[in-house]
Design an enzyme around this catalytic site. Sequence first.
Site, PDB file in Angstrom:
ATOM      1  CG  ASN A 145      -0.347  -0.154   2.510  1.00  0.00           C
ATOM      2  OD1 ASN A 145       0.762  -0.660   2.630  1.00  0.00           O
ATOM      3  ND2 ASN A 145      -1.042   0.278   3.548  1.00  0.00           N
TER       4      ASN A 145
ATOM      5  NE  ARG B  76       6.921   3.253   8.820  1.00  0.00           N
ATOM      6  CZ  ARG B  76       5.585   3.255   8.907  1.00  0.00           C
ATOM      7  NH1 ARG B  76       4.919   4.403   8.870  1.00  0.00           N
ATOM      8  NH2 ARG B  76       4.915   2.126   9.006  1.00  0.00           N
TER       9      ARG B  76
ATOM     10  CB  ALA C 213       3.974  -6.207  -1.477  1.00  0.00           C
TER      11      ALA C 213
ATOM     12  N   GLY D 133       2.538  -5.368   7.778  1.00  0.00           N
ATOM     13  CA  GLY D 133       1.533  -6.146   7.066  1.00  0.00           C
ATOM     14  C   GLY D 133       0.377  -6.482   7.982  1.00  0.00           C
ATOM     15  CB  SER D 134      -2.393  -8.862   7.575  1.00  0.00           C
ATOM     16  OG  SER D 134      -1.780 -10.133   7.516  1.00  0.00           O
TER      17      SER D 134
ATOM     18  CD  GLU E 205       2.328  -0.282  10.468  1.00  0.00           C
ATOM     19  OE1 GLU E 205       1.121  -0.579  10.696  1.00  0.00           O
ATOM     20  OE2 GLU E 205       2.739   0.079   9.372  1.00  0.00           O
ATOM     21  CG  LEU E 206       1.411  -6.532  13.280  1.00  0.00           C
ATOM     22  CD1 LEU E 206       1.146  -7.563  14.365  1.00  0.00           C
ATOM     23  CD2 LEU E 206       2.050  -7.179  12.060  1.00  0.00           C
TER      24      LEU E 206
ATOM     25  NE  ARG F  99      -3.065  10.065   4.169  1.00  0.00           N
ATOM     26  CZ  ARG F  99      -2.049   9.392   4.705  1.00  0.00           C
ATOM     27  NH1 ARG F  99      -0.909   9.270   4.062  1.00  0.00           N
ATOM     28  NH2 ARG F  99      -2.169   8.833   5.900  1.00  0.00           N
TER      29      ARG F  99
ATOM     30  CD  GLU G 142      -6.659  -2.844   8.676  1.00  0.00           C
ATOM     31  OE1 GLU G 142      -5.917  -1.858   8.618  1.00  0.00           O
ATOM     32  OE2 GLU G 142      -6.238  -4.011   8.855  1.00  0.00           O
TER      33      GLU G 142
END
EC number: 1.2.1.-
Length: 479
Positions: A153, A161, A178, A230-231, A252-253, A280, A383
């Site tokens: 995404n 980052r 990805a 990711g998820s 970071e999920l 956005r 989500e």
Amino acid sequence: MLSLEADRGIHIAGRWRSGGAGRFDVVDPATTEVLASVANGSVDDATAAVDAAVSAAASWAATPPRQRSDVLRRTYELMHRDHDALSRLIAAENGKSLADARAEVGYAAEFFRWYAEEAVRAEGRYSHAPAGGARTLVTYRPVGVAALVTPWNFPAAMATRKIGPALAAGCTVVLKPAAETPLTALAIVRLLAEAGAPDGVVNLVPTTDAAGVVGAWLADPRVRKLSFTGSTRVGRLLLHQAADRVVNTSMELGGNAPFVVTADADLDAAVAGAMIAKFRGGGQACVSANRFYAHADVAEEFTARLGKEVEALRVGPAADADNQIGPLISAKAVADITELVEDALGRGARVAARAEVPDGPGFFLPPTVLSDVPADARVVREEIFGPVAPVVTWRDEDELRRMVNDTEMGLAAYVFAGELQRAVDLAEHVDAGMVGINRGIVSDPAAPFGGTKQSGLGREGSHEGLHEFTETQYLSLDW
């Protein structure tokens, strides 16, 4: 478009190479046309990438911080030199609007500038042992070879980052982007090489076998760090694998961000903030506002104003720079979100507003505002990851706080209130790592990004992001 070697998209030890698993196609989600065929990495390629990272590790860790800083600063400058080409590349493989892609390039480049500055702020501390007879010296060392796994995404920002702080700390990296969006990663790795990153410091393995490649890295005793975005579902699986070797991990999920509007909120600001926080990138962001809680006194007006803005959105391919919303990443994403909307409608919600979308091709879903949404509807509980805004009406603040925190996620939240003290009080009662107060954006390279509960472990960005790639060492000096 930037010159890419997509058919040899694996980059190891400074060289581009073909993949051990052949090739795979990258598809434009706005047209469903094939953009490029990319080298498909195998487990053997994953091991070769670690070999290269290990070979470069000692010399890169010993490189003076100023030299590491210069590489990151030059890459920042090169990203701005190629800003337009990078933006078009992101828009092509990800599908987001050209305006959103341009914003991402600027945001992504900023991580290289920030960590160019952090690289030279080497810190430690020196103190007296309380019992006397010794001095304590604390230093921070590079954690070692770091495996970086990034999502589709934000194909530029999620890579920079992680790469930025890793290189600033003195780590070498192996990167798996990805499979939906590997082309941006290829471009960034090329720019890092142009900026002077030594061979083997940054190694890239695009692949359709994510489990095999990342599993090989987690099983390799030479890999000391995993940074994953990711998820939550995949994050749990990786944590299980990392536990076997007690690998240092950053996660970071997923998110399920609440967006609260109080009775005294500035509705103009709230609607403007909602358009940013929700739409956005087409709502395909972990920090996107997922569920809207509007006070009963203003819910009808807020929904009407938001709906008017949504109906005016231009949806279509990024090839038309006037389009504001692009497609979703896949046909499956369209089907999954459509199912959530239909579930809400079956529970009594109604469509308050909906934008028009092109007939096709492409994976387009109409931006939608839902009103009268039950608090237990799936579209609120799960989500969404798309341009759908469900509005729940609330009256009692204690009940609001319960609903806001009644989720296993805790990444981001947004609070719009007229009285700042009340807004801060509400924000402090939200169990989330980041809260936007009277603004619809929380991401900033200079701020610690991350969540609570099952939204992740650790922080990215800010000074905290640098420490994610270091180990603390303490020396006890006889005195």
